[in-house]
Every structure is written in structure tokens, then in C-alpha cells.
Design a protein around this motif. Structure first.
Motif, PDB file in Angstrom:
ATOM      1  N   GLY A  46       0.816  -1.210   0.044  1.00 55.66           N
ATOM      2  CA  GLY A  46      -0.044   0.249  -0.034  1.00 55.66           C
ATOM      3  C   GLY A  46       0.804   1.249  -0.029  1.00 55.66           C
ATOM      4  O   GLY A  46       2.078   1.148  -0.422  1.00 55.66           O
ATOM      5  N   ASN A  56       2.566  -8.801  -1.828  1.00 60.43           N
ATOM      6  CA  ASN A  56       1.138  -8.225  -1.560  1.00 60.43           C
ATOM      7  C   ASN A  56       0.185  -9.281  -1.904  1.00 60.43           C
ATOM      8  O   ASN A  56       0.407  -9.894  -3.041  1.00 60.43           O
ATOM      9  N   GLU A  72      -2.824  -8.524  -2.793  1.00 56.44           N
ATOM     10  CA  GLU A  72      -3.983  -8.012  -3.960  1.00 56.44           C
ATOM     11  C   GLU A  72      -3.341  -8.314  -5.074  1.00 56.44           C
ATOM     12  O   GLU A  72      -2.213  -7.889  -5.503  1.00 56.44           O
ATOM     13  N   ARG A  84      -5.287   4.570  -2.672  1.00 52.35           N
ATOM     14  CA  ARG A  84      -6.528   4.145  -1.889  1.00 52.35           C
ATOM     15  C   ARG A  84      -7.460   5.549  -1.954  1.00 52.35           C
ATOM     16  O   ARG A  84      -8.878   5.099  -2.218  1.00 52.35           O
ATOM     17  N   ARG A 126      -7.894  -3.683   7.655  1.00 50.26           N
ATOM     18  CA  ARG A 126      -8.917  -4.161   6.951  1.00 50.26           C
ATOM     19  C   ARG A 126     -10.337  -3.740   7.393  1.00 50.26           C
ATOM     20  O   ARG A 126     -10.308  -3.139   8.617  1.00 50.26           O
ATOM     21  N   ARG A 128     -12.512  -0.568   0.477  1.00 50.39           N
ATOM     22  CA  ARG A 128     -11.140  -0.524   1.284  1.00 50.39           C
ATOM     23  C   ARG A 128     -10.180  -0.892  -0.017  1.00 50.39           C
ATOM     24  O   ARG A 128      -9.074  -0.178  -0.371  1.00 50.39           O
ATOM     25  N   THR A 129     -10.751  -1.728  -0.695  1.00 48.49           N
ATOM     26  CA  THR A 129      -9.552  -2.312  -1.954  1.00 48.49           C
ATOM     27  C   THR A 129     -10.104  -1.897  -3.275  1.00 48.49           C
ATOM     28  O   THR A 129     -11.368  -1.467  -3.316  1.00 48.49           O
ATOM     29  N   ASP A 149     -10.801  -3.747  -5.746  1.00 50.27           N
ATOM     30  CA  ASP A 149     -11.974  -4.794  -6.039  1.00 50.27           C
ATOM     31  C   ASP A 149     -13.193  -4.280  -5.504  1.00 50.27           C
ATOM     32  O   ASP A 149     -14.309  -4.373  -6.060  1.00 50.27           O
ATOM     33  N   GLU A 150     -13.215  -3.900  -4.149  1.00 49.99           N
ATOM     34  CA  GLU A 150     -14.311  -3.416  -3.508  1.00 49.99           C
ATOM     35  C   GLU A 150     -15.042  -2.087  -4.022  1.00 49.99           C
ATOM     36  O   GLU A 150     -16.178  -2.101  -4.373  1.00 49.99           O
TER      37      GLU A 150
END
Ligand code: FAD
Length: 404
Positions: A10, A33, A35, A42, A109, A127-128, A130-131
Motif C-alpha cells: 500500500g 502483496n 492483492e 486508496r 482491513r 477499502r480495496t 476490487d471493492e
């Protein structure tokens, strides 16, 4: 062994790698990482990215070629165990990697919503990448969103969703927005702005259940007995720092991985930085954990400097920003613990700052659409300088001169 292994890519992990190379570190650098993306930023995930056409490349710190050119190795895997005696890190793949120094930049998280039906498909988090991508893709087909939590991320998302024409309700247990982080003056301003935009904010209530039908979200039940209709729920109720890897290796952890003023854990070969780090701040004389880009990147620079022979106690000065609708909030310093607040500028004209004092000393400035005040704060606060509340309130008082 001159290998630096960095767990987490990150803001903190990425910056350690870059700063090490900038300081001419010639040893092996590996960024691990879990991810499946190149290291990315972010902050846009709850703001610009949701409004965009969905181009993940726009979030990446650097293209793949950069890592290749800088000989920064990227490993897409999860670090699962540290053997401190052997100085090895075990990855999910089964590979064991040796290190000279290990940097834990595991971040945090999402705190999960713990109510019935919270795992329904349209209950989402931010948060990510993908989200955020999931939220971005679903928004066009949704009409009514309930946002749980009126913190920075919840409000940034709420403003974006409203801007896209969705009906938006925000549920918040506290009596005001961003209550843990900003002064009532700033909370009140953002309450007014968001409600003027048509967002309904419900204070003093908690979500007790997600109402659903055939696996689809239909609403959110509240502790006061009401049910707000919804076809999408976005949860922003805070984060939990990722300390488990450190804890399992016997390193002291609490609400973060415990490190000293140099950001070193109890093990001289392991540092912890960023959102996961509970550090001893020499500047503020207290132990703290901060969640901001400034903290992650400045701590990364501090560790990279130490690993290249320039050991100094971490001394970064906190600052933060949040974009909500058309408003830019910028915070310099730590404003918690203030006993006096004065306003500079004009709330009505949407350009003002809350100058926060403790025992007559300026401790922080929260600015709305007033970048010059923020710049002033970032310049003078780290020096321990102050101006009087009377000077702060007087817009004819020249901040530039006071900075000189
Ligand atoms: P993270 O960015 O969380 O990165 C940690 C990485 O480590 C993650 O990718 C994680 O998956 C990975 N990881 C964890 N454990 C392992 C393991 N065992 N093995 C391998 N990988 C692992 N800050 C601001 O200052 N301004 C803003 O406007 C702002 N907006 C934000 C908006 C959103 C939506 C979010 C989520 C955060 C925002 N922040 C903002 C906060 C800021 O992004 C964080 O403080 C920052 O990302 C912290 O960086 P980090 O490197 O410590 O942790």
C-alpha cells in the motif's frame, strides 16, 4: 543478508521500496502483496474512482516497467509466518524467503458489520480496488443506498452517490458526522452541506439488521424501530489493523504492531509502518496509530533512511484531507484535545478554517476550501509556533508574514 522484504504494497510498503532505491540502496528489495494489482492509491476509491469510467491504471503509483527498472521485485502472495530466529518469511505458496530486514506494512482491513443478513450481496465496503470497482459497477442499477457510518469514507461515498442521483440515507451512532476526527464546527458545516444536497443523516441510531427478500437487500432496520428502504448498503464503520502476522511471531501488538520511536518492533530486524503501526511519537509524547497517506509515506521514508544509515526518530507531522462533494477538507495537526476553537474566514462563503487551541497554543487547523490556511498550518505547527486566537480570527492578519 542485504535483502529487505516488505509485506504489504500500500502507500507505506510502496514508499519504503522507492525511498530505499532513491537513497541508493543496492540490496535486494521485495514487495509482497496479497492483492492482485500493481501497488495503487486508496484515497480515490471512495471519490474520483467511483465517478470515473473505471480505469484501474489511473490508480497505480507506477507502471510495471518502473518496478522492473528499479529492480524492485513484486510478489503476488500472502505472507503467512515469520521465523524470527531463522530470519525467514513463509509465503502462502510455501516459499520461504530470507531477509536481512523485514518491514511490516500490512495496513488495516474493514471492520465488518455484525448484524443479521450483513453478508447479503449488496452490502459492500470500500477499502480495496476490487471493492470500489464492485460499488462503481453496481451504482448505476441502484436507486436507494444506506450508508452505515458517517466517517470520512462513508461521507465521501454518500456525496458521490447523491451526485449520481441516488437516494442516500446515512446512519450514524454519534450525534454528529466525523465526530471522532473533527471539531463540531466542521461537523456542522458538512451536515448542512450534505443535507442541502438531499442526503438524510440519521444520528444516534445503529443498524440492527439488513432487511432482505430473495437474497436481495430491501432495507436497513435501525435501533429506533424504523426500517430505511435500500437496494444497496455501503458500510464504513472503521478498520482493524492487520497485526496477526506480527503477533503470531511473538511480537508485541495491541491496537497495532507496537514499535518504538524509530518504528522498530522489539526485534531489531523488523519494522512496522503505516496503518498497522502503533508508534511511540516523540513529537507528541504519546503512543498513537494514524490512518493517513502522510503517516504511511513519512514513516516509510523514516525506515528507508534508517536502513541506509541515517537513523532518526520518526518526526512526521500529521496532515490529512477528505473530498466530499464540492468541498475539500484539509487538516493539519492533531486537533483532538482542543479547548478553544476560532473561525477564520466565512462559513457562508464556504471558505473557512477552524483554528484549534489547547492551553492557548495552536494545535491544529481544519480548513474547508481554504488551502492557504492549511499550508500555513503545515508550515508553522511542526515548529511549535503559534498565533493568537485574535490574530487567527482576523482575516487581515497576514499569515504569510507570520510564516516567515
Ligand atoms: P494499506 O494501504 O492498507 O496497504 C496494506 C496492504 O498490505 C494491503 O494491500 C493488504 O492487502 C496487504 N497485506 C496485508 N497483510 C498482508 C500479508 N500478510 N501478506 C501480503 N500482503 C498483505 N488517507 C488520506 O490521507 N486522505 C484520504 O483522502 C484518504 N482517503 C481514503 C479513502 C479510502 C477509501 C480508504 C480505504 C483510505 C483512505 N485514506 C486516506 C487512508 C489511506 O489510504 C491509508 O492510511 C493508507 O492506505 C495506509 O497505507 P498502508 O500501506 O499502511 O496500508
Amino acid at each position: 543478508n542485504d535483502t529487505v522484504l516488505i509485506v504489504g504494497a500500500g502507500h507505506a510498503g510502496f514508499q519504503v521500496a522507492v525511498s530505499l532505491r532513491q537513497a541508493k540502496y543496492t540490496g535486494r528489495i521485495v514487495l509482497i502483496n496479497d492483492e492482485k494489482h500493481l501497488p495503487y492509491q486508496r484515497p480515490p476509491l471512495s471519490k474520483a474512482y467511483l465517478k470515473s469510467g473505471g480505469d484501474p491504471a489511473s490508480l497505480m503509483f507506477r507502471p510495471e516497467k518502473f518496478f522492473h527498472d528499479q529492480t524492485i521485485e513484486l510478489i503476488s502472495d500472502r505472507a503467512v509466518a515469520i521465523d524470527r530466529a531463522a530470519k525467514t518469511l513463509l509465503l502462502g505458496s510455501g516459499e520461504k524467503m530470507e531477509y536481512g530486514h523485514l518491514v511490516l506494512a500490512t495496513g488495516a482491513r474493514n471492520r465488518q458489520l455484525d448484524v443479521p443478513n450483513a453478508t447479503l450481496g449488496d452490502v459492500l465496503y470500500l477499502r480495496t480496488l476490487d471493492e470500489s470497482e464492485q460499488v462503481r459497477q453496481r451504482m448505476p442499477e441502484k436507486k436507494q443506498v444506506v450508508v452505515i457510518g458517517a466517517g470520512f469514507i462513508g461521507l465521501e461515498f454518500a456525496a458521490t452517490a447523491r451526485g449520481k442521483g441516488l437516494e442516500v440515507d446515512v446512519v450514524e451512532l454519534a450525534p454528529r458526522v466525523m465526530a471522532r476526527a473533527v471539531t463540531p464546527e466542521i461537523s456542522n458545516y458538512f451536515h448542512d452541506r450534505h443535507t442541502a444536497a438531499g442526503i438524510r443523516i440519521h444520528y444516534g441510531v445503529r443498524a440492527t439488521e439488513i432487511a432482505g427478500e430473495d437474497g436481495r437487500v430491501t432495507g436497513v432496520s435501525l435501533s429506533d424501530g424504523r426500517t430505511l428502504p435500500a437496494d444497496l448498503v455501503v458500510v464504513g464503520v472503521g478498520v482493524i489493523p492487520n497485526v496477526e502476522l506480527a503477533a503470531a511471531a511473538g511480537l508485541p501488538t495491541a491496537s497495532g504492531v507496537i514499535v518504538d520511536e524509530n518504528l522498530l518492533t522489539e526485534d531489531p530486524n523488523i519494522s512496522a509502518i503505516g496503518d498497522c503501526s502503533l508508534f511511540n511519537s516523540v513529537r507528541f509524547g504519546e503512543v498513537m496509530r494514524l490512518e493517513s497517506v502522510q503517516n504511511a509515506t513519512d514513516q516509510a521514508r523514516c525506515v528507508a533512511a534508517r536502513l541506509t544509515g541515517d537513523t532518526k526518530a520518526y518526526d512526521g507531522y500529521p496532515w490529512f484531507w477528505s473530498d466530499q462533494g464540492d468541498d475539500k477538507l484539509q487538516i493539519a495537526g492533531l486537533t483532538a484535545g482542543f479547548d478553544q476553537v476560532v473561525i477564520r474566514g466565512s462559513v457562508a462563503e464556504r471558505s473557512f478554517s477552524a483554528f484549534c487551541y489547547k492551553d492557548g497554543q495552536l494545535i491544529g487547523i481544519e480548513s474547508v476550501n481554504r488551502a492557504a490556511d492549511h499550508v500555513f498550518g503545515r508550515k508553522i505547527l511542526p515548529l511549535g509556533k503559534s498565533i493568537t486566537p485574535e490574530q487567527a480570527m482576523d482575516v487581515s492578519f497576514d499569515l504569510k508574514k507570520a510564516m516567515a
